[in-house]
Scaffold this active site. Structure first.
Site: not given
Length: 407
Positions: A290, A317, A321
């Protein structure tokens, strides 16, 4: 809402209180639902946590958790154990594109009654709660840790507890350890050795109040700000030196950018102590994916080549990403190479001006790019997406001297 932001101040200072960890809050809410004797303080004020809290209190058949991926995983397992309760668990259009089959299959192995309302392997799910009698399940170890944590959280409520056998290399082990340590702190017995997790049964737990630590993922954006600034003195609360959150590794990574972390009472103080920066930053983020967006943008701002690996979970996600980072970083004139689990940034000295960064319904895209405003004015689309995890983010940036206005 689209915003334009810039901060021409080279010295940053401020004292901020960051909202409670979304990861910790969501785990504790499930435990509290199973064991009402537990009390929780400093809950996250994020959208995700509020949606989860609302879902747990709802008596409706249709439960809509919008973009809250953690809530989808945790509630799938939770409602599967609620005997006599039938729900349809759904979410946003993007949520209905995010796979949940591996978790559903694992729960079915335990005896759960779950079916797909639309496409197989994806929400919405129809869940008919029942008593689950099996006490052993095998799952792939390289799947999202939230699947594994979802199984762990319901484990003590099962008659014989649960043994989870992880097959292959474990991904995001710190999140699994976080779940286990929080459960043990609440009074549950359990262990995680090699590729086996064993959680003992618990009919009830003693009354206890548990305080949620502030979110290290949210703190990462202030590490980025400190690294990009000339000098910085930022105090952030509430944080512990011995954190359960895997993203606390950000403090060690950013020492390479001259940012030192000091612990004072229930807070961390970030100080920019030098202008040093690595010639090439190489990090394996398999345990903390993250923070990949934060690090990539920091390197973009400072002109540092970087190679980030261990990112295979980023494709499922809120958005893909890796693809999103490539698209948005390249708008500023630098180049990015991505694979299924890695990102390589080759930055350019000059920034393209008047860029508008898309956020893809992803809170981390907005917050990760925000520190770039110390280098160049630019726009961020759908800026209020930050409410998913950090509703006060833009207000806190304004406290640090950022000029933020509607674009």
């Amino acid at each position: 809402m689209k915003i334009k932001l810039f901060n021409d101040k080279k010295q940053l200072s401020g004292d901020l209180k960051i909202t409670g960890s979304k990861s910790e809050s969501n785990r504790l809410l499930i435990l509290q639902a199973l064991y009402p004797s537990l009390k929780v303080e400093n809950l996250s004020n994020s959208d995700d946590t509020q949606y989860l809290k609302k879902a747990l209190a709802s008596e409706e058949e249709l439960i809509d958790i919008h973009h809250a991926g953690t809530a989808m995983r945790f509630l799938t397992a939770y409602f599967a154990t609620r005997e006599g309760r039938e729900v349809v668990l759904t979410g946003s259009p993007r949520m209905q594109e995010r796979p949940v089959k591996l978790l559903v299959d694992a729960l079915k192995t335990l005896g759960a009654d779950i079916s797909y309302e639309k496409e197989e392997g994806y929400p919405p799910l129809r869940i008919k709660g029942k008593t689950l009698t099996e006490n052993e399940v095998k799952v792939q170890a390289n799947i999202s840790s939230q699947y594994i944590s979802a199984l762990m959280l319901i484990a003590p409520s099962l008659l014989n507890g649960l043994q989870i056998d992880l097959v292959g290399q474990v991904t995001s082990a710190p999140y699994i350890n976080m779940t286990l340590e929080m459960m043990k702190n609440a009074g549950v017995t359990g262990e995680f050795t090699k590729n086996k997790i064993i959680i003992g049964p618990a009919e009830k737990l003693e009354s206890k109040t548990i305080a949620v630590e502030s979110d290290w993922s949210s703190a990462s954006y202030f590490y980025s700000l400190a690294a990009i600034s000339e000098t910085a003195h930022l105090r952030l609360g509430i944080y512990r030196e011995k954190s359960l959150q895997g993203d606390c590794c950000i403090s060690e990574i950013y020492r390479q950018f001259g940012v030192e972390t000091h612990y004072e009472d229930d807070a961390i103080v970030l100080k920019k102590t030098s202008q040093k920066k690595p010639r090439h930053l190489a990090e394996n983020l398999i345990d903390s994916p993250d923070i990949a967006q934060t690090i990539a943008v920091t390197c973009l701002a400072l002109g540092v080549n970087c190679t980030l690996k261990g990112l295979h979970t980023l494709k499922i996600k809120e958005t893909d990403r890796l693809a999103a980072l490539k698209t948005e970083i390249e708008k500023f004139g630098s180049s990015v190479k991505i694979s299924k689990d890695s990102l390589e940034l080759i930055p350019q000295k000059d920034f393209t001006k008047n860029v508008s960064v898309a956020t893809y319904n992803d809170h981390r895209m907005a917050m990760a790019f925000a520190p770039l405003g110390l280098k160049v004015p630019f726009e961020i689309e759908d800026a209020m997406v930050v409410s998913k995890s950090y509703p006060d983010f833009w207000k806190d940036l304004e406290k640090l001297g950022f000029n933020i206005g509607r674009a």
